[in-house]
Design an enzyme around this catalytic site. Sequence first.
Site, PDB file in Angstrom:
ATOM      1  N   ASP A  68     -49.161  94.307  21.325  1.00  0.00           N
ATOM      2  CA  ASP A  68     -50.080  92.999  21.473  1.00  0.00           C
ATOM      3  C   ASP A  68     -50.989  92.506  23.045  1.00  0.00           C
ATOM      4  OD1 ASP A  68     -47.798  92.808  23.191  1.00  0.00           O
ATOM      5  OD2 ASP A  68     -46.437  91.535  21.671  1.00  0.00           O
ATOM      6  N   ASN A 137     -36.826  83.847  20.969  1.00  0.00           N
ATOM      7  CA  ASN A 137     -37.052  82.307  20.011  1.00  0.00           C
ATOM      8  C   ASN A 137     -37.015  83.503  18.477  1.00  0.00           C
ATOM      9  OD1 ASN A 137     -39.821  83.741  20.469  1.00  0.00           O
ATOM     10  ND2 ASN A 137     -40.337  81.826  19.915  1.00  0.00           N
ATOM     11  N   HIS A 139     -39.244  86.021  18.722  1.00  0.00           N
ATOM     12  CA  HIS A 139     -40.959  86.737  18.310  1.00  0.00           C
ATOM     13  C   HIS A 139     -40.687  88.197  18.191  1.00  0.00           C
ATOM     14  CE1 HIS A 139     -42.036  86.389  22.018  1.00  0.00           C
ATOM     15  NE2 HIS A 139     -41.933  88.104  22.765  1.00  0.00           N
ATOM     16  N   GLU A 144     -44.720  84.636  16.486  1.00  0.00           N
ATOM     17  CA  GLU A 144     -44.014  83.816  16.747  1.00  0.00           C
ATOM     18  C   GLU A 144     -43.388  82.930  15.283  1.00  0.00           C
ATOM     19  OE1 GLU A 144     -43.306  83.143  19.563  1.00  0.00           O
ATOM     20  OE2 GLU A 144     -45.054  82.323  21.328  1.00  0.00           O
TER      21      GLU A 144
HETATM   22  C1  GLP Z   1     -43.884  89.690  24.752  1.00  0.00           C
HETATM   23  C2  GLP Z   1     -43.810  90.230  24.818  1.00  0.00           C
HETATM   24  C3  GLP Z   1     -42.807  90.988  23.764  1.00  0.00           C
HETATM   25  C4  GLP Z   1     -41.667  91.390  23.800  1.00  0.00           C
HETATM   26  C5  GLP Z   1     -41.463  89.884  24.663  1.00  0.00           C
HETATM   27  C6  GLP Z   1     -39.888  90.198  25.622  1.00  0.00           C
HETATM   28  O1  GLP Z   1     -43.660  88.012  24.660  1.00  0.00           O
HETATM   29  N1  GLP Z   1     -45.380  90.135  23.555  1.00  0.00           N
HETATM   30  O2  GLP Z   1     -43.136  92.257  22.971  1.00  0.00           O
HETATM   31  O3  GLP Z   1     -41.148  91.470  23.122  1.00  0.00           O
HETATM   32  O4  GLP Z   1     -42.074  89.405  25.695  1.00  0.00           O
HETATM   33  O5  GLP Z   1     -39.960  89.548  26.904  1.00  0.00           O
HETATM   34  P1  GLP Z   1     -38.648  90.439  28.227  1.00  0.00           P
HETATM   35  O6  GLP Z   1     -38.357  91.545  27.397  1.00  0.00           O
HETATM   36  O7  GLP Z   1     -39.140  90.206  28.843  1.00  0.00           O
HETATM   37  O8  GLP Z   1     -37.445  89.449  27.671  1.00  0.00           O
END
Ligand code: GLP
Length: 247
Positions: A68, A137, A139, A144
Amino acid sequence: MIRVRVFASPEALARALANDIARSLRERRHLVLGLPTGRTPIPLYRELVRLHAAGGADFSGAATFNLDEFLGLAPSDPRSYRTFMARHLFDAVNLSPRRIHFLNGAAADPRAECARYERAIARAGGIDLQILGLGRNGHIGFNEPGRSLAADSHRVRLTTTTRRANASLFENRTRDVPAEALSMGIGTILRSRRIILVATGAGKGRAVVRTVCGTLTTRWPASFLQVHANVEAWLDRAAASRLSAAL
Ligand code: GLP
């Protein structure tokens, strides 16, 4: 069913995963990797860089597709996911720049950009190994929770929770985090031949339980991983702590 592996620490997990990826690269020189951003994969990228420097991971034939990108940010923007990946991995390993693929957040036509990305993944032969992080959440990528989910790469509006979680890239100012993004779809992710979801820390405990044991619902996008035939959740002890009670 999601197969669960638990490691003593995030560092032990990162070492094992980097070794797994290095082995896959040896077995398949033209490995196609799907990659996440976020805090979770940072130790993994550190290990891959270390392994590469020690001669243990050769990326010369590999291709990568990131999940993304924020809408409105150019690849060169210091706050883009593309820059994050350059800093943590791309600049320190021998990936060929023309085999590094990213959704371009600054594309004039986001819909055409998403279609281009799907074609590029197909042309590369599909994703062999998709590494995923997990949003609190539920995702994955930027898919989302909501009333419906998109199958293919698409433009998405980010929730406040997600914008807050990404604020560290924007000097901790949530209002500066773009409100929209481009993301692979749930179908794009599920078409990968193998998927490894990584979650570390107690803060992800509940999210892990809903992902591994919960019912399939668009309100929890990661729950759809349960239908994949070759999917694993790699967790540290803290992220797995609520799982034994739930199983
Ligand atoms: C972002 C990314 C996701 C990732 C998520 C979790 O929103 N778009 O791909 O998995 O963060 O982040 P973290 O690993 O910092 O908890």
